[in-house]
Design an enzyme around this catalytic site. Structure first.
Site, PDB file in Angstrom:
ATOM      1  N   GLU A   1     -16.149 -22.776 -63.416  1.00  0.00           N
ATOM      2  CA  GLU A   1     -15.112 -23.566 -64.056  1.00  0.00           C
ATOM      3  C   GLU A   1     -15.717 -24.576 -65.024  1.00  0.00           C
ATOM      4  O   GLU A   1     -15.300 -24.707 -66.160  1.00  0.00           O
ATOM      5  CB  GLU A   1     -14.290 -24.267 -62.970  1.00  0.00           C
ATOM      6  CG  GLU A   1     -13.147 -25.108 -63.517  1.00  0.00           C
ATOM      7  CD  GLU A   1     -12.200 -25.560 -62.405  1.00  0.00           C
ATOM      8  OE1 GLU A   1     -12.668 -25.787 -61.281  1.00  0.00           O
ATOM      9  OE2 GLU A   1     -10.998 -25.673 -62.681  1.00  0.00           O
TER      10      GLU A   1
ATOM     11  N   ASN B   1     -14.378 -36.663 -64.303  1.00  0.00           N
ATOM     12  CA  ASN B   1     -15.642 -36.910 -65.005  1.00  0.00           C
ATOM     13  C   ASN B   1     -16.491 -37.968 -64.304  1.00  0.00           C
ATOM     14  O   ASN B   1     -17.719 -37.985 -64.476  1.00  0.00           O
ATOM     15  CB  ASN B   1     -15.366 -37.287 -66.462  1.00  0.00           C
ATOM     16  CG  ASN B   1     -14.971 -36.061 -67.279  1.00  0.00           C
ATOM     17  OD1 ASN B   1     -14.660 -35.012 -66.703  1.00  0.00           O
ATOM     18  ND2 ASN B   1     -14.974 -36.189 -68.589  1.00  0.00           N
TER      19      ASN B   1
END
Lengths: 310, 387
Positions: free
Chosen positions: B243, B367
């Site tokens: 991914e 993130n």
């Protein structure tokens, strides 16, 4: 189509890395800073590795390798903050002489007996030249006034910018390593400061910048080696990406070092100052951005997913 | 390093280009995030499969073409360059598919991959739970063994595509009393199994792009488990690697956005801020850098390497790059940025793009988590305290 650098191509660069990390550590930079900042013994070591003849064709007693090989070694020179003018003479001036079929001095250059120090009008100075001395913030750079016969050849500029980009990659890698190491040993609040997310995220950003500057630099080197018409745009891209990564690495590394980073005692400043110097050398950010802008917005270069390698 | 394509690669590029030119929908489809748009996108997925373009890297036996990753990148470049629609089955073909290829039995490969490539079964992913987001090892939903079935109880959320999809895959706690990464298994399930309730969640843009899933004594055959019992975390990390690292966001998609941004800038050049000009040049540079890096990763995998923690660098880069490009477009559009349709009746794709880009730094592992992984596993910074 293959963006992988073949392992055997990396071997020489790795040998240079090992050699420089063994013989050209921070203590050497300090010795050079304190006395004469050029050392014939260091130069001789580079000659013996064949690096002065890396790009000199075999018929002129060189190794006849390509610009990608040279860029990979320029990166190692950056990582070691090498002071000797290897990159300028062997990786910038030699391919420029070759492009003009000036082959008379190549054997002497390969043998390390002669150096050719490029002088380009974009810089306003010459490194390791003979003119009136100029004072660089980098104590290991010997700048002098630009000679009257300095070149304005864009090909020389591209070679200088490409090899600066490769050195900036290595400088940034070294500064990141130094910051990581310091973050592991410096303790505050009862733990290594590298355990704090604020520092982890700062250095992770440097790792990201480097990850996406490296392939740009190698792709630019290959494009120049291939003589691609678009090579100057890719060189400018590489110079911008590597300079941005190096400034980010420098600013992040000094921050991680705290007040120690602001001292002359910590080694970091040698790398930081070289990054400042090379960041502006061989075309400013504005110069290189304009070349990208002219190609991309101006429409001279085909862009979009079908044109990745235009 | 070789920056030129082979004749075979050029011929492949020409083949997909001409197929897309002849078959691509003439008009933009309705957004994939609503029922009508989902159905349109599934129909397109099946048309792609009819041309044998479902997943070109898979073996022919499973509906693929047996091509290598460079050819896949060429396919993706042409696909996104042509402006073709989003892939309704991206969770399946890009995430679950490679995972089944690596961990599935021959029987599972035949059973799941072929209908996936054909676009007959559309997949949703079911990782997150209300108490397990960034901290995925906090998963509580159980799948305890009862004979040759697992009985699933609990709740999943932010399940992409689950409002409309056919099947789901996710991580469940199969060992009673197990903690954290241990005792988890990777299980595939039919979303229409009795006991599953889907509750679509309205997203920022107003459409039900993801859903909550409630499991109430849901019986799933044991043969739907991928890899061994208790090996779920390892399998899920492999999926996450695909991914973040290579497949989910191929460079072509962002290069196409960068090109549209250049075109938008040219229209607005007279009244654009100098900072926008630099941002547009940077969009080209960064999307190109991302493409070079992806080609290098593909070459590394083809040479027998694998994707490690550097996948996190990728995920940080593409998600923040996409957000920056769409933000620049919003700034260039000025007062027109808020319009869902422009004066000429065309959709404001930049608005949709900007809204969607805000999800990039959150999904597939936020993130912040990626920066932790980068610092700890790539840079070797210390893992202490909650950091």
């Amino acid at each position: 189509m293959d963006m992988l650098i073949a392992p055997e191509r990396l071997e020489l660069a790795e040998a240079v890395r090992d050699y420089l990390s063994g013989t050209h550590g921070p203590e050497v930079l300090r010795r050079l800073d304190a006395g004469p900042n050029r050392d014939p013994a260091i130069w001789q070591g580079l000659v013996e590795m064949g690096l002065t003849g890396l790009l000199v064709p075999e018929e002129h007693e060189g190794l006849g390798m390509g610009l990608l090989d040279a860029a990979l070694i320029a990166r190692e020179c950056g990582r070691a903050a090498l002071a000797e003018p290897l990159v300028d003479s062997a990786f910038v001036a030699v391919p420029w002489l070759l492009a003009q079929d000036q082959t008379d001095d190549l054997a002497a250059i390969a043998a390390g007996e002669q150096r050719v120090l490029p002088a380009h009008t974009i810089n306003g100075w010459q490194a390791d030249g003979d003119g009136e001395a100029l004072d660089s913030v980098d104590p290991l750079r010997n700048l002098s006034a630009l000679p009257a016969d300095a070149s304005d050849d864009p090909h020389l500029l591209d070679l200088g910018a490409l090899m600066s980009a490769a050195q900036l990659v290595g400088l940034a890698e070294a500064m990141l390593d130094q910051a990581v190491e310091y973050s592991k040993i410096r303790e505050q609040f009862g733990q290594p400061v590298g355990g704090f997310q604020a520092l982890k995220h700062k250095l992770a950003d440097v790792a990201v910048a480097l990850e996406f500057a490296r392939p740009v630099a190698w792709r630019a080197a290959q494009a120049m080696d291939d003589g691609a018409a678009s090579a100057p745009v890719h060189v400018s891209h590489a110079k911008i990406a590597a300079t941005d990564a190096a400034f980010l690495a420098a600013e992040s590394a000094i921050q991680v070092h705290g007040a120690m980073g602001y001292t002359y005692e910590v080694d970091l400043h040698f790398w930081m100052k070289r990054a400042w110097a090379l960041g502006g050398a061989w075309g400013s950010r504005a110069f290189h951005l304009k070349r990208v802008d002219d190609a991309v917005i101006g429409g001279a270069l085909a862009i979009g997913p079908e044109h990745t390698f235009a | 390093m070789d920056l030129s394509y082979t004749l075979e690669q050029d011929a492949f590029r020409a083949e997909i280009r001409s197929w897309l030119a002849a078959n691509k929908p003439a008009n933009p489809l309705v957004t994939l995030e609503c029922r009508e748009g989902y159905d349109q996108h599934v129909a397109w997925e099946r048309q792609l499969a009819s041309g044998n373009w479902g997943m070109v890297t898979w073996p022919e036996a499973y509906g693929g073409r047996g091509l290598d990753l460079i050819q896949w990148l060429i396919f993706e470049e042409e696909y996104w360059g042509s402006g073709a629609p989003l892939r309704a089955n991206q969770n399946g073909i890009f995430l679950l598919g490679p995972t089944i290829m690596e961990y599935g039995t021959e029987e599972q490969k035949a059973r799941f991959l072929t209908p996936m490539a054909a676009g007959e079964v559309i997949w949703a992913q079911a990782w997150s739970e209300p108490g397990a987001g960034s901290d995925m090892a906090a998963i509580k939903t159980t799948a305890y063994r009862d004979g040759d079935h697992y009985v699933i109880n609990g709740q999943k959320t932010w399940s992409s595509r689950a409002s409309f999809a056919d099947w789901g895959f996710g991580l469940f706690r199969t060992e009673e009393g197990s903690q954290r990464h241990k005792g988890l298994s990777f299980v595939l399930f039919d979303l229409d199994t009795p006991g599953i309730t889907r509750r679509p969640i309205r997203q920022l843009h107003g459409h039900p792009g993801f859903a909550e899933l409630f499991f109430d004594d849901v019986r799933v055959p044991v043969e739907n488990r991928l890899a061994g019992e208790g090996e779920g975390w390892k399998v899920a990390m492999a999926t996450a690697g695909f991914e973040r690292g290579l497949m989910l966001r191929s460079p072509g998609r962002f290069q196409a956005t960068a090109r549209r941004l250049v075109e938008l800038f040219r229209k607005h050049e007279a009244d654009a801020a100098p900072s926008a000009r630099e941002a547009v040049a940077k969009a080209w540079m960064d999307t190109q850098a991302y493409a070079y890096n992806t080609y290098a990763v593909a070459a590394k995998i083809m040479a027998g390497g694998s994707i490690g923690a550097e996948a996190s660098l990728n995920k940080i880069f593409w998600s923040e790059l996409d957000r920056a490009m769409n933000r620049t477009a919003m700034q260039l559009l000025g007062a027109a940025a808020e319009l869902r349709r422009f004066d000429d009746g065309s959709m404001n794709d930049w608005l949709e793009g900007y809204i969607f880009s805000l999800s990039g730094p959150i999904y597939a592992g936020s993130n912040e988590i990626q920066r932790n992984i980068t610092a700890e596993r790539l840079l070797g910074m210390p893992r202490v305290g909650a950091g």
